[in-house]
Write an enzyme that holds these catalytic residues in place. Sequence first.
Site, PDB file in Angstrom:
ATOM      1  N   GLU A  87       0.806  -1.211   0.000  1.00  0.00           N
ATOM      2  CA  GLU A  87       0.000   0.000   0.000  1.00  0.00           C
ATOM      3  C   GLU A  87       0.841   1.264   0.000  1.00  0.00           C
ATOM      4  O   GLU A  87       1.970   1.281   0.491  1.00  0.00           O
ATOM      5  CB  GLU A  87      -0.919   0.013   1.223  1.00  0.00           C
ATOM      6  CG  GLU A  87      -1.947  -1.083   1.134  1.00  0.00           C
ATOM      7  CD  GLU A  87      -3.052  -0.966   2.159  1.00  0.00           C
ATOM      8  OE1 GLU A  87      -4.049  -1.660   1.992  1.00  0.00           O
ATOM      9  OE2 GLU A  87      -2.919  -0.186   3.116  1.00  0.00           O
ATOM     10  N   CYS A 100       3.351   8.285   1.890  1.00  0.00           N
ATOM     11  CA  CYS A 100       3.842   7.262   2.804  1.00  0.00           C
ATOM     12  C   CYS A 100       4.025   5.992   1.974  1.00  0.00           C
ATOM     13  O   CYS A 100       3.055   5.466   1.422  1.00  0.00           O
ATOM     14  CB  CYS A 100       2.787   7.081   3.901  1.00  0.00           C
ATOM     15  SG  CYS A 100       3.144   5.789   5.074  1.00  0.00           S
ATOM     16  N   CYS A 107       6.468  -7.767   6.725  1.00  0.00           N
ATOM     17  CA  CYS A 107       7.554  -7.281   7.572  1.00  0.00           C
ATOM     18  C   CYS A 107       7.950  -8.398   8.524  1.00  0.00           C
ATOM     19  O   CYS A 107       7.097  -9.140   9.001  1.00  0.00           O
ATOM     20  CB  CYS A 107       7.097  -6.064   8.375  1.00  0.00           C
ATOM     21  SG  CYS A 107       8.412  -5.294   9.359  1.00  0.00           S
ATOM     22  N   CYS A 111       6.444  -6.652  15.336  1.00  0.00           N
ATOM     23  CA  CYS A 111       5.869  -5.820  16.399  1.00  0.00           C
ATOM     24  C   CYS A 111       4.401  -6.221  16.523  1.00  0.00           C
ATOM     25  O   CYS A 111       3.650  -6.168  15.541  1.00  0.00           O
ATOM     26  CB  CYS A 111       5.988  -4.334  16.062  1.00  0.00           C
ATOM     27  SG  CYS A 111       7.699  -3.805  15.798  1.00  0.00           S
ATOM     28  N   CYS A 114       1.342  -3.987  15.296  1.00  0.00           N
ATOM     29  CA  CYS A 114       1.316  -3.511  13.911  1.00  0.00           C
ATOM     30  C   CYS A 114       0.712  -4.578  12.998  1.00  0.00           C
ATOM     31  O   CYS A 114       1.136  -5.738  13.026  1.00  0.00           O
ATOM     32  CB  CYS A 114       2.743  -3.180  13.470  1.00  0.00           C
ATOM     33  SG  CYS A 114       2.883  -2.761  11.722  1.00  0.00           S
ATOM     34  N   GLY A 155       6.561  -2.572   5.975  1.00  0.00           N
ATOM     35  CA  GLY A 155       7.945  -3.034   5.920  1.00  0.00           C
ATOM     36  C   GLY A 155       8.911  -2.244   6.772  1.00  0.00           C
ATOM     37  O   GLY A 155       8.601  -1.158   7.268  1.00  0.00           O
ATOM     38  N   GLU A 156      10.090  -2.816   6.964  1.00  0.00           N
ATOM     39  CA  GLU A 156      11.164  -2.173   7.717  1.00  0.00           C
ATOM     40  C   GLU A 156      12.219  -1.720   6.698  1.00  0.00           C
ATOM     41  O   GLU A 156      12.951  -2.552   6.141  1.00  0.00           O
ATOM     42  CB  GLU A 156      11.757  -3.172   8.723  1.00  0.00           C
ATOM     43  CG  GLU A 156      13.070  -2.744   9.349  1.00  0.00           C
ATOM     44  CD  GLU A 156      13.073  -1.322   9.925  1.00  0.00           C
ATOM     45  OE1 GLU A 156      12.146  -0.967  10.674  1.00  0.00           O
ATOM     46  OE2 GLU A 156      14.011  -0.572   9.616  1.00  0.00           O
ATOM     47  N   SER A 185      11.912   5.660   8.453  1.00  0.00           N
ATOM     48  CA  SER A 185      11.440   5.268   9.784  1.00  0.00           C
ATOM     49  C   SER A 185      11.861   3.836  10.075  1.00  0.00           C
ATOM     50  O   SER A 185      11.648   2.942   9.260  1.00  0.00           O
ATOM     51  CB  SER A 185       9.912   5.381   9.827  1.00  0.00           C
ATOM     52  OG  SER A 185       9.424   5.037  11.107  1.00  0.00           O
ATOM     53  N   SER A 208      10.990   4.315  15.721  1.00  0.00           N
ATOM     54  CA  SER A 208       9.738   3.925  16.361  1.00  0.00           C
ATOM     55  C   SER A 208      10.069   3.398  17.750  1.00  0.00           C
ATOM     56  O   SER A 208      10.387   2.230  17.919  1.00  0.00           O
ATOM     57  CB  SER A 208       9.042   2.865  15.514  1.00  0.00           C
ATOM     58  OG  SER A 208       8.760   3.415  14.245  1.00  0.00           O
ATOM     59  N   HIS A 210       8.337   3.889  21.138  1.00  0.00           N
ATOM     60  CA  HIS A 210       7.152   3.333  21.828  1.00  0.00           C
ATOM     61  C   HIS A 210       7.385   2.944  23.285  1.00  0.00           C
ATOM     62  O   HIS A 210       6.422   2.769  24.040  1.00  0.00           O
ATOM     63  CB  HIS A 210       6.552   2.135  21.081  1.00  0.00           C
ATOM     64  CG  HIS A 210       6.276   2.393  19.646  1.00  0.00           C
ATOM     65  ND1 HIS A 210       5.634   3.521  19.196  1.00  0.00           N
ATOM     66  CD2 HIS A 210       6.589   1.681  18.524  1.00  0.00           C
ATOM     67  CE1 HIS A 210       5.540   3.481  17.874  1.00  0.00           C
ATOM     68  NE2 HIS A 210       6.118   2.389  17.442  1.00  0.00           N
ATOM     69  N   CYS A 327      -1.878   4.304  10.377  1.00  0.00           N
ATOM     70  CA  CYS A 327      -0.534   3.827  10.702  1.00  0.00           C
ATOM     71  C   CYS A 327      -0.640   2.432  11.285  1.00  0.00           C
ATOM     72  O   CYS A 327      -1.417   2.198  12.198  1.00  0.00           O
ATOM     73  CB  CYS A 327       0.104   4.714  11.761  1.00  0.00           C
ATOM     74  SG  CYS A 327       0.489   6.339  11.173  1.00  0.00           S
TER      75      CYS A 327
HETATM   76  N1  SAH Z   1       9.087  -0.493  10.146  1.00  0.00           N
HETATM   77  C1  SAH Z   1       9.213   0.942  10.215  1.00  0.00           C
HETATM   78  C2  SAH Z   1       8.268   1.691   9.296  1.00  0.00           C
HETATM   79  C3  SAH Z   1       6.834   1.254   9.177  1.00  0.00           C
HETATM   80  S1  SAH Z   1       5.722   1.541  10.503  1.00  0.00           S
HETATM   81  C4  SAH Z   1       9.023   1.396  11.643  1.00  0.00           C
HETATM   82  O1  SAH Z   1       8.594   0.621  12.468  1.00  0.00           O
HETATM   83  O2  SAH Z   1       9.341   2.535  11.945  1.00  0.00           O
HETATM   84  C5  SAH Z   1       5.426   3.268  10.569  1.00  0.00           C
HETATM   85  C6  SAH Z   1       5.014   3.734  11.965  1.00  0.00           C
HETATM   86  O3  SAH Z   1       3.702   3.252  12.321  1.00  0.00           O
HETATM   87  C7  SAH Z   1       5.949   3.221  13.041  1.00  0.00           C
HETATM   88  O4  SAH Z   1       6.267   4.261  13.924  1.00  0.00           O
HETATM   89  C8  SAH Z   1       5.107   2.167  13.727  1.00  0.00           C
HETATM   90  O5  SAH Z   1       5.536   1.902  15.020  1.00  0.00           O
HETATM   91  C9  SAH Z   1       3.745   2.794  13.662  1.00  0.00           C
HETATM   92  N2  SAH Z   1       2.658   1.853  13.929  1.00  0.00           N
HETATM   93  C10 SAH Z   1       2.624   0.547  13.645  1.00  0.00           C
HETATM   94  N3  SAH Z   1       1.457   0.010  14.047  1.00  0.00           N
HETATM   95  C11 SAH Z   1       0.754   1.021  14.597  1.00  0.00           C
HETATM   96  C12 SAH Z   1      -0.539   1.085  15.176  1.00  0.00           C
HETATM   97  N4  SAH Z   1      -1.314   0.016  15.261  1.00  0.00           N
HETATM   98  N5  SAH Z   1      -0.944   2.280  15.657  1.00  0.00           N
HETATM   99  C13 SAH Z   1      -0.164   3.373  15.532  1.00  0.00           C
HETATM  100  N6  SAH Z   1       1.043   3.374  14.984  1.00  0.00           N
HETATM  101  C14 SAH Z   1       1.507   2.192  14.521  1.00  0.00           C
END
Ligand code: SAH
Length: 352
Positions: A87, A100, A107, A111, A114, A155-156, A185, A208, A210, A327
């Site tokens: 996407e 974006c 991925c 996490c 996600c 993806g990462e 990111s 990221s 958290h 996100c």
């Molecule tokens: N893998 C990379 C980029 C993709 S995720 C990374 O983790 O940074 C982009 C952002 O969305 C990251 O900050 C991730 O932690 C956040 N994200 C993932 N799942 C989410 C969710 N359910 N609610 C809010 N943010 C989320």
Amino acid sequence: MPSRYDARPADVAGVLAGEPAYRARQAWDGLHRRGLDPQEMTELPGALRARLAAALPPALAAAAESVADRGETVKWLWRLADGALVETVLMANGSRATVCVSSQAGCAMACGFCATGQAGFERNLSEGEIVEQVVRARRRATPRRLSNVVFMGMGEPLANYDRVVAAVRRLTGDLGLSARGITVSTVGVVPGIRRLAGEGLPVTLAVSLHAANDALRDELVPLNRRYPLDVLMAACDEHRHATGRRLSFEWALMDGVNDRPADATELAERARPLGAHVNLIPLNPTPGWPTPGTPPAGVRAFRDRLRALGVNITVRRTRGTEIDAACGQLRAGHEVAPVAAPARRRWSSSSP
Ligand code: SAH
């Protein structure tokens, strides 16, 4: 034949063999600067347009496109040549726009909160598959100027390092975008952060985070077990010094999990020494992780606490929408219905 944006200048020249050299340059510019389909390159004779179109197929076929916020947000679900789905989300912001992009199908970082992490890893995207997302979005953004590209889709990015960096160079070179408008990111792939610091690319690094203590971060972001916070912060510091760019920390606020006063204090202790900017967003609950996001009053309290501790923060704007573009939610539900989803979720985007 490579896909349209995986093709090299020599490939395009090869397709136009026998023609004057400026034709290949015209075609390359048409594809990149102007985002044209070969058939639209009216400065080329019809036979050459047809040859280019046949030899350089696009990598992305729209499996679904959804629009929300009175046209200000567009989300595409692309089907790649091998059937993989990724996407891209385009977000308007006044006279400018941000895209974006995805860097992988799926991925491997796992996490739990996600949606992409829940679905697992499929494959890396190619350089051209990444570049093409930006080309398509830039064209669609017109007359708005596409000023920002964020690698915050599926993806990462640092786990697909070579292709992502090659794509960033194409975006600044062939598309003429500013590296300063590009954000990579990462979940905290330390060797990737270190390498990126040495590329001479002034992109913004977003981490990221958290959680700001290892016990909690080990749970939320499994990669933390390999690269714990002290090691991650040292790599961030290296990137900051090497590039002169401000760092961002992403923090998805989860009700009762990482939104307590002690979490704000720990976060401030990590962010302040690095001068990092913190982006707060309430978590978007996903099917595999039903913890709710922090309610608005809690978000404000967390923000105020951080501000009082001397941290720069942006609370991301949450707009109501009919599309699944949140996100961490990209691709949620597509296995079931690869078409525009009905109204049911909210999504977030960063405000300027
Ligand atoms: N893998 C990379 C980029 C993709 S995720 C990374 O983790 O940074 C982009 C952002 O969305 C990251 O900050 C991730 O932690 C956040 N994200 C993932 N799942 C989410 C969710 N359910 N609610 C809010 N943010 C989320």
